[in-house]
Design a protein around this motif. Structure first.
Motif, short mmCIF file in Angstrom:
data_model
loop_
_atom_site.label_atom_id
_atom_site.label_comp_id
_atom_site.label_asym_id
_atom_site.label_seq_id
_atom_site.Cartn_x
_atom_site.Cartn_y
_atom_site.Cartn_z
N ASN A 175 0.18 54.50 49.50
CA ASN A 175 -1.01 55.06 50.14
C ASN A 175 -2.28 54.80 49.33
O ASN A 175 -3.29 55.45 49.53
N GLN A 316 -5.36 66.45 35.63
CA GLN A 316 -5.62 67.09 36.91
C GLN A 316 -6.25 68.48 36.80
O GLN A 316 -7.01 68.86 37.67
N ARG A 320 -9.17 67.18 38.58
CA ARG A 320 -8.60 67.43 39.92
C ARG A 320 -8.31 66.11 40.64
O ARG A 320 -7.53 65.30 40.12
N GLU A 321 -8.89 65.87 41.84
CA GLU A 321 -8.44 64.70 42.59
C GLU A 321 -8.83 63.38 41.92
O GLU A 321 -8.33 62.33 42.30
N PRO B 164 -7.60 75.60 48.89
CA PRO B 164 -8.46 76.71 48.46
C PRO B 164 -9.02 76.47 47.05
O PRO B 164 -8.39 75.78 46.24
N ASP B 165 -10.16 77.08 46.76
CA ASP B 165 -10.80 76.87 45.45
C ASP B 165 -10.02 77.53 44.31
O ASP B 165 -10.31 77.26 43.14
N ALA B 167 -6.86 77.00 43.83
CA ALA B 167 -5.62 76.25 43.65
C ALA B 167 -5.50 75.59 42.29
O ALA B 167 -6.49 75.33 41.60
N HIS B 168 -4.27 75.32 41.92
CA HIS B 168 -3.97 74.57 40.72
C HIS B 168 -4.46 73.13 40.88
O HIS B 168 -4.43 72.58 41.97
N GLY B 169 -4.90 72.51 39.77
CA GLY B 169 -5.47 71.16 39.82
C GLY B 169 -4.52 70.09 40.32
O GLY B 169 -4.95 69.04 40.79
N THR B 170 -3.22 70.35 40.20
CA THR B 170 -2.27 69.35 40.69
C THR B 170 -2.37 69.20 42.21
O THR B 170 -2.09 68.12 42.73
N PRO B 172 -5.08 69.12 44.45
CA PRO B 172 -5.98 68.03 44.86
C PRO B 172 -5.52 66.67 44.33
O PRO B 172 -5.67 65.66 45.02
N SER B 173 -4.97 66.65 43.14
CA SER B 173 -4.55 65.38 42.56
C SER B 173 -3.40 64.78 43.37
O SER B 173 -3.38 63.58 43.66
N SER B 174 -2.43 65.62 43.77
CA SER B 174 -1.30 65.13 44.55
C SER B 174 -1.77 64.66 45.94
O SER B 174 -1.29 63.65 46.46
N HIS B 176 -4.67 63.47 46.69
CA HIS B 176 -5.38 62.21 46.49
C HIS B 176 -4.39 61.04 46.33
O HIS B 176 -4.57 59.97 46.91
N GLY B 179 -3.16 59.56 49.37
CA GLY B 179 -4.13 58.85 50.19
C GLY B 179 -5.04 59.76 51.01
O GLY B 179 -5.67 59.31 51.96
N VAL B 182 -9.86 65.38 49.84
CA VAL B 182 -9.67 66.81 49.67
C VAL B 182 -10.90 67.56 50.15
O VAL B 182 -12.03 67.18 49.86
N GLU B 184 -12.39 71.49 50.02
CA GLU B 184 -12.13 72.78 49.39
C GLU B 184 -12.47 73.93 50.35
O GLU B 184 -13.47 73.88 51.06
N LEU B 414 -10.10 78.93 38.43
CA LEU B 414 -11.49 78.61 38.11
C LEU B 414 -12.48 79.59 38.74
O LEU B 414 -13.60 79.71 38.28
#
Lengths: 448, 484, 128
Positions: A175, A316, A320-321, B164-165, B167-170, B172-174, B176, B179, B182, B184, B414
């Motif tokens: 992706n 992360q 984050r993203e 949600p704001d 959330a754990h940082g993983t 948004p990273s996951s 992303h 594909g 994100v 918020e 945060l």
């Protein structure tokens, strides 16, 4: 067995203290229609002796231990010194979390720092991270790292890269606008350099090449790296058998820009495939694109040396993203075991063990290829694995050998249809001459 | 206090800490021919066994751990790790099995995997599980990739994932890495998702909402059924981060309140040791509609025998080698079998009771930005101490070390400035909870009476406050080769 | 405290225009907010920038901040001293801690930026 440390009286008094009439009251914020109003349908609780007996019974249904195994292919049976089990079982290593509070985690942090140093020296890289899940996901992370570093849209992977590593790379990149293309292998078992030259170009991030590869063959890293570098691509070396680094030249000295792989061979049992230990090192200029935790050296307020998790802005929880990876842990306890293993066997031991692996495998290859009708598939030099071609269907030969208590290796045809009737045989230091001779004799019998 | 040197600094040529049998195959002078051999491995140690033993024993003593005391890291669920589970995972008949062995030789392992999928499905209310993900973050990635595969099978993958704001940082990273872009979602005054805000954001371009429930404030999303309806009405899927499942097990099942896909952290809820950072395990549970997309292979039961099914054309593929962190899964299964149905429920009940007991003991002493009812954890902040005495959550955390406890999670979520996120878990005794409350209250008093003692904390550790700025400005991530 | 001859963006970059070139940096408020700067990522000389395009990132131990271009133009010089001494941004954000110099393509976007006094008012608003 319950692990609750409150007495009934404690619970009663604590409920009163928090102002709840019953335990149920504590869950009042969960709407009634979302509550489970029955017991879970799980087996009744077991006492410790019952649990042990039960698990022994289930374990007894694994018959693998009764066979002389010549299986490798990404998981390896090596001897594990007793100190590894004994020291890694210390609860101070087993039961802490990630070392977020460095003042009470110097043990874990110093171990990671030593582990990173060991990985750097083994691979010939400047820097290393605190570990990743396993070799396959480390290879996928390396592919993404190469994409970030080069901003290019294609990556080449050797067809002789472990099939599960290739699959993982495909899953994790699909992706993310990164096209994955394979480069084939020749009759020596090594990468076809002409094909690499053809497929390499200015839009290619680099090449992921395993050495020793899936067939045990040691690749000509320097020559292949030169081709990749002509197009300013990155040479990524994957090492699925970490032990090979004990005797083979460090990939970093042969042109590798990133080295990743699996370090299960260093003090971890095969564990039915997990947990293993993914590792990754690279050149220092790539530091800010390296995924995963990193431990760094610093000083405390009194000037004493100490260690901290550092460069977390790549990760992360801050970026984050936009993070380099979504990974948020390392294989801490597995890295500890690898560190204890490597420091115990040390400079001389690691070489001696690796040397024995080569010599035993060479001996076994000679014995097995001398069996009438059996040939070695590839001419290239190998580490502790090699590929045999049998004069008949490998699956049925393997079955007959299993009946004699021998697990002769991995049939490659399911992964490589172009390699029918082949077996990938692995011989490590734990297999004796007698077992190898027995394997050769049995093979001769079943092929007769 | 004595500092333990790096092993490299105590190495001397000629020392040896291992023994291996002599090579038993005939000497072959050409065995190494043609191989690119290295001259040496620079800096690799040469030490005796006793030196190795002392090195690691001394290092171990510089760690705090769950077996020493309360370890209230919020969202990490640092509960006691039963010893028997480690013993089971070390049975050679489990630990020494090879992942490429023919299925007939590893029926015991396949049985464990198959039964564990069923146990987790029952606990969470899902139809199927994959045990392949190595940790929570990899589980999230698998979960969102399943979402994508589902939408692709319907035509288009869609474009956004809502998070949600808090959330754990993983998360948004996951998203992303799968594909997605994100978007918020702002939490409301009670620290929850506001259905009206969600309604606005939820369009047919949104693939999924990722919700953590209870969320990172330790608050249950009581509108969860409505949230699920809003998401489903637009054809989206509801993903749940199950990091906080310790608050729900046996009490409520995500599969029953509208969640389509969730990941668990076996190293949190199901007690497997954290090992100083890993290995974990992050199984993913799904509703029927997502089952075809699960990673390969899947364990299937045919008659009395277990087999591996690789023939799954709609699968997202695999995300790592072999079958995941098998020995971790095994430990977690042992835990579930120990507890049984009542024990699993009791685990959640006492986890919530203990958290509320701590909350009661510290309310008024530390600021509670969101006073919504707490589940298994409670998020205080340094607001009172900071405004009055300039004391930050870092100072409070470091001083707690002097009082014999590991600090809570800091500066997360945060949305709470100066957060101190406390999760005691169910395995703490009342005595330990009282000692912790007392320590936190003492620190609040010290903040007023003697702030310097907090600013300079910790006082009694092997090292004191470390210079993280210097570490990041001039990164030294491997030994520089100079003996100190 | 904020130099009168600077203009400021809402994202806390400052720009000082001199003929057709401009110097860009981050404000004192921004550096304080970030904390100890540990790393600065700078664009290559010759990079063409549009208004509000990301020109680099500034990292502290626990935060990352993107720097946006306050104007359109081409990068003609970057502050190479920041590689070895990123703390310069903390020590002298409006002087030796400058980030890059650019040749302005057009001055259109500059009028929308805040003068020092307006920026100070803007900051007061943020603190409430």
């Amino acid at each position: 067995m319950s692990y609750i440390a409150l007495s009934g009286q404690d619970q009663k008094e604590m409920l009163a203290r928090v102002g709840a009439a019953s335990v149920d009251d504590l869950f009042c914020c969960i709407p009634e229609d979302s509550r489970l109003r029955r017991d879970l349908d799980l087996p009744a609780a077991m006492t410790e002796p019952e649990l042990l007996r039960h698990m022994e019974t289930v374990a007894g249904r694994n018959t693998y231990g009764r066979y002389r195994s010549f299986l490798g292919g990404g998981a390896y049976h090596h001897y594990i010194p007793t100190v590894v089990d004994s020291l890694s079982a210390r609860t101070e290593f087993v039961s802490p979390y990630t070392p977020y509070q460095p003042e009470v985690s110097q043990g874990t942090l110093q171990v990671i720092f030593e582990y990173q140093t060991l990985i750097c020296r083994l691979t010939g890289m400047d820097i290393a991270n605190a570990s990743l899940y396993d070799g396959a996901s480390a290879a996928a992370e390396a592919a993404l790292m190469a994409q970030r570093l080069t901003h290019r849209g294609r990556i080449l992977v050797a067809r002789s890269l472990h099939p599960q590593y290739r699959e993982t790379i495909r899953t994790l990149t699909k992706n993310l606008a990164l096209a994955v293309e394979e480069v084939g292998f020749g009759d020596c078992g090594g990468l076809k350099s002409a094909e690499l030259r053809e497929k390499m170009g200015p839009d290619v991030c680099g090449l992921i090449l395993q050495s020793p590869n899936m067939f045990g063959v040691v690749e000509d890293l320097a020559a292949l790296a030169a081709i990749v570098h002509e197009h300013k691509g990155l040479m990524i070396t994957a090492v699925a058998e970490g032990l090979s680094l004990g005797i083979l030249e460090a990939p970093g000295k042969l042109g590798a820009d990133i080295v990743c792989g699996e370090a299960q061979s260093f003090g971890l049992p095969t564990s039915f495939g997990g947990p293993g230990l993914g590792f990754m090192g690279c050149k220092k200029e790539f530091l800010r694109q390296l995924p995963g935790r990193i431990c760094g050296q610093t000083k405390d307020v009194e000037g004493k040396r100490g260690f901290v998790l550092t460069l977390s802005t790549r990760e992360q929880h801050i970026r984050r993203e936009k993070a380099t990876s979504n990974i948020c842990s390392n294989q801490g306890w597995c890295a500890l075991r690898a560190t204890i293993y490597l420091e115990s066997v040390g400079q001389t031991g690691l070489r001696e063990i690796a040397d024995q692996n080569i010599r035993k495998a060479v001996y076994a290859a000679g014995r097995l290829a001398a069996v009438p009708g059996v040939k070695l598939r590839f001419s290239g030099r190998t580490f502790n694995e090699f590929v045999l071609v049998l004069p008949k269907d490998a699956a049925s030969a393997a079955k007959s050998l299993q009946a004699k208590g021998i697990l002769p290796g991995l049939e490659l045809a399911p992964f490589y249809p172009e390699l029918p009737n082949t077996l990938l045989v692995c011989v490590t230091e734990v297999r004796t001459k007698e077992e190898i001779d027995g394997f050769a004799a049995a093979l001769e019998e079943v092929l007769r | 206090m004595i500092r333990e040197p790096l092993i490299f600094e105590i190495s001397d040529p000629g020392k040896k800490g291992y023994s291996i049998p002599k090579l038993d195959v005939p000497a072959d002078p050409s065995a190494l021919e043609g191989l690119p051999l290295r001259a040496d491995i620079p800096d690799f140690p040469q030490v005796s066994e006793v030196e190795v033993v002392r090195h690691f024993t001394r290092l171990s003593q510089q760690n705090y751990c769950v077996d020493l005391g309360l370890y209230p890291l919020g969202s990490c669920t640092m509960k006691y790790n039963p010893k028997v589970n480690d013993r089971i995972a070390s049975f050679p008949a489990f630990a020494d099995t090879h992942p490429l062995a023919p299925a007939g030789m590893v029926q015991g392992n396949l049985e464990i995997l198959h039964r564990m999928e069923k146990l987790l499905s029952e606990i969470t209310g899902f139809d199927a599980f994959t045990l392949q993900p190595s940790a929570g973050a990899q589980g999230e990635l698998v979960g969102i990739m399943l979402v994508r595969a589902y939408h692709e099978s319907k035509g288009i993958p869609r474009r956004y994932v809502l998070i949600p704001d808090s959330a754990h940082g993983t998360n948004p990273s996951s998203a992303h890495l799968s594909g997605y872009e994100v978007k918020e979602i702002k939490s409301n005054a009670s620290g929850r998702i506001d259905p009206a805000v969600l309604e606005q954001a939820m369009t047919d371009e949104v693939a999924a909402l990722m919700v953590t429930n209870p969320n990172t404030l330790g608050v249950f999303e009581s509108d969860i059924c409505l949230i699920a309806e809003i998401v489903h009405a637009k054809g989206g899927l509801l993903y749940m981060d199950g990091a906080n499942m310790n608050a729900l097990a046996g009490v409520a099942r995500p599969g029953d309140f509208g969640v389509d896909v969730l990941h668990l952290n076996l190293h949190k809820t199901f007690s497997t040791p954290h090992g100083g950072g890993g290995p974990g395990s992050g199984p993913v549970g799904v509703k029927k509609i997502l089952e075809p997309f699960l990673p390969v292979p899947v364990v299937a039961k045919k008659g009395e025998a277990y087999a591996l099914d690789f023939d799954r054309p709609a699968s997202i593929g695999r995300v790592r080698s072999f079958f995941g962190n098998y020995l971790v899964v095994l430990k977690a299964m042992a835990y579930i079998l120990s507890l049984g149905p009542k024990g699993v429920r009791e685990m959640a009940e006492i986890a919530v009771l203990n958290a509320n007991y701590i909350r009661k003991g510290l309310e008024g002493v530390y600021d509670l930005q969101y006073d919504t009812a707490s589940m298994h954890e409670v998020v205080f902040s340094d607001k009172i101490q900071k405004e009055a005495y300039g004391i930050t959550n870092l100072d409070i955390a470091k001083r707690l070390i002097d009082h014999g406890f590991h600090p809570p999670t800091m500066s997360f979520p945060l949305i709470v400035h100066g957060a101190l996120m406390i999760e005691p878990t169910e395995t703490e005794s009342r005595r330990d909870l009282d000692l912790f409350i007392e320590a936190m209250r003492t620190i609040a008093r010290e903040a007023a009476e003697n702030p310097a003692v907090l600013k300079e904390a910790p006082h009694h550790t092997y090292v004191r406050r470390l210079d993280e700025t210097a570490a990041a400005r001039n990164p030294i991530v491997a030994w520089d080769g100079r003996k100190a | 405290m904020y130099p009168q001859d600077f203009k400021f963006t809402k994202d806390h970059e400052w720009v000082k225009v001199d003929g057709d070139t401009a110097v860009v940096g981050i404000s004192d408020f921004a550096q304080k907010h970030l904390g100890d700067v540990v790393f600065v990522e700078l664009p290559a000389v010759g990079t063409k920038l549009a208004v509000h395009q990301t020109i680099g990132t500034i990292e502290s131990v626990k935060a990352v901040s993107e720097v946006f271009s306050p104007a359109a133009g081409e990068v003609v010089e970057t502050n190479s001293a920041l590689a070895d001494a990123p703390e310069t941004i903390n020590q002298d954000p409006h002087g030796t801690g400058w980030i890059l110099k650019m040749k302005l393509a057009d001055r259109g976007g500059l009028d929308a930026l805040m003068a020092a006094t307006d920026y100070e008012k803007y900051l007061e608003g943020l603190e409430h």
